[in-house]
Enzyme design. Structure first.
Site, PDB file in Angstrom:
ATOM      1  N   GLY A  68       0.828  -1.199   0.000  1.00 50.44           N
ATOM      2  CA  GLY A  68       0.000   0.000   0.000  1.00 50.44           C
ATOM      3  C   GLY A  68       0.861   1.246   0.000  1.00 50.44           C
ATOM      4  N   GLY A 113      -0.176  -5.030   0.273  1.00 56.05           N
ATOM      5  CA  GLY A 113      -1.367  -4.879  -0.549  1.00 56.05           C
ATOM      6  C   GLY A 113      -1.280  -5.588  -1.881  1.00 56.05           C
ATOM      7  N   GLU A 136       5.280  -6.786   7.420  1.00 57.33           N
ATOM      8  CA  GLU A 136       4.602  -5.734   8.182  1.00 57.33           C
ATOM      9  C   GLU A 136       5.064  -5.605   9.635  1.00 57.33           C
ATOM     10  OE1 GLU A 136       2.152  -6.748   4.651  1.00 57.33           O
ATOM     11  OE2 GLU A 136       3.136  -7.932   6.211  1.00 57.33           O
ATOM     12  N   ASP A 144      -1.888  -8.048   6.892  1.00 54.05           N
ATOM     13  CA  ASP A 144      -3.327  -7.861   6.666  1.00 54.05           C
ATOM     14  C   ASP A 144      -3.672  -8.297   5.247  1.00 54.05           C
ATOM     15  OD1 ASP A 144      -2.089  -5.635   5.417  1.00 54.05           O
ATOM     16  OD2 ASP A 144      -3.837  -4.354   5.774  1.00 54.05           O
TER      17      ASP A 144
END
Length: 344
Positions: A68, A113, A136, A144
């Protein structure tokens, strides 16, 4: 075709294929909110189109997608972009439920992402240039975008290992762990895409291009990873590694894990353990609870600061050690949201 992706994501109808190309090579195809919404709109449209038999997603440049847009998140920290994450998680679930073949052509870096828009599809094609990671915990966050659904399913506790260490793996380990479905030489991707578009069929076409890569991780090390990361608690994993002090791999893993956010480590262990028995949809609801709390916390922004804003500086995690993160602290990340859970 235009689904309001601007110059950041391109949509094409090629023969029997709908083709998504992420076009932010200078930003390693990092995802932003506009890209997420455009991809979702395209999938809604193509799922109903009789003349689109399958969907292919790829990236321009040396990355498929490195994740992301972290700087956008950091710069918006006074007004956290929770709607971006909500729509991104809905897109991840949409891909997992997509009723047609969804083929990701991964020829470079795929993280965060980028994993969410590729590895929940039916076919994950990795080349010799592919590098997969869910790093992460190193920026005070957690795996995620459906990481809680993807990682627990990998063979031999490899998903727990990847989530807690952020290790990068290539196409061989990706195939043997279950991440990749089809290793394909980079030089053949153009011909593969052309044949997919012409035939409108995935399995037979992909079988023609399949190349068997060797494991990058030796079998004896793989077996040790399975043992160490198969412990029933994070403290157990650390203890297992510490018992093997002097072992090159154990020492390296301990050194790596001790640099990560203690809160992220504890949340990530619990998330992966919980995800094993949950559906994709339940995993996305769980992850939305976690991200809502992390956007209101300290470590995520501190991790971005250290890694990107002040490149290479040491992050100052709060709390600073795993022993300081209590069970109740962890449980708070997974509690129902006062405003209600993510809806689809």
């Amino acid at each position: 075709m235009d689904f309001d992706g601007g110059d950041e994501v391109r949509f094409e109808h090629m023969g029997a294929a709908g083709v998504i190309t992420m076009t932010r090579p200078q930003a390693l195809n990092a995802l932003n909110h506009r890209m997420v919404k455009a991809m979702s709109a395209a999938l809604h449209h193509w799922e109903r189109e009789a003349n689109v038999a399958l969907v292919v997603i790829k990236g321009e440049g040396r990355a498929f997608s490195a994740g992301g847009d972290l700087m956008a998140i950091y710069n918006g920290r006074e007004n956290p972009p929770i709607e971006f994450f909500a729509d991104e998680y809905r897109l991840n679930r949409q891909i997992e439920r997509f009723r047609k073949p969804y083929i990701a052509l991964i020829d470079g870096i795929v993280m965060g992402g980028g994993v969410g828009v590729s590895f929940h599809g039916s076919h994950r094609v990795l080349t010799e240039n592919a590098q997969f990671a869910m790093p992460e915990v190193g920026i005070g966050f957690f795996p995620d975008v459906g990481g809680s659904h993807l990682l627990p399913d990998l063979a031999d506790n490899f998903g727990m290992y990847l989530g807690l260490t952020g290790t990068r793996v290539k196409w061989g380990d990706a195939l043997w762990s279950g991440l990749a479905t089809h290793p394909v030489k980079s030089e053949n991707l153009g011909a593969l895409l052309e044949m997919l578009a012409r035939n409108g069929e995935a399995e037979g076409v992909l079988r023609n291009f399949f190349t068997m890569p060797p494991r990058e991780t030796p079998r004896d090390v793989w077996e040790k990873i399975d043992t160490w990361f198969g412990e029933t608690s994070l403290h157990g994993i650390f203890a297992a590694l510490e018992k093997n002090a002097g072992n090159t791999q154990a020492d390296s893993l301990l050194a790596t894990m001790r640099t990560k956010s203690p809160t992220s480590m504890r949340v990530t262990f619990h998330e992966i353990a919980q995800g094993l028995s949950r559906s994709m949809e339940d995993c996305m609801r769980m992850e939305f609870r976690i991200v809502s709390r992390m956007l209101a916390g300290h470590d995520f922004y501190e991790g971005i600061r250290a890694a990107i804003v002040d490149k290479g500086s040491k992050p100052h995690w709060k709390p600073g050690s795993i022993k300081e993160v209590s069970d109740s602290d962890v449980e708070a990340y997974f509690a129902p949201l006062p405003g209600g859970d993510l809806t689809f």
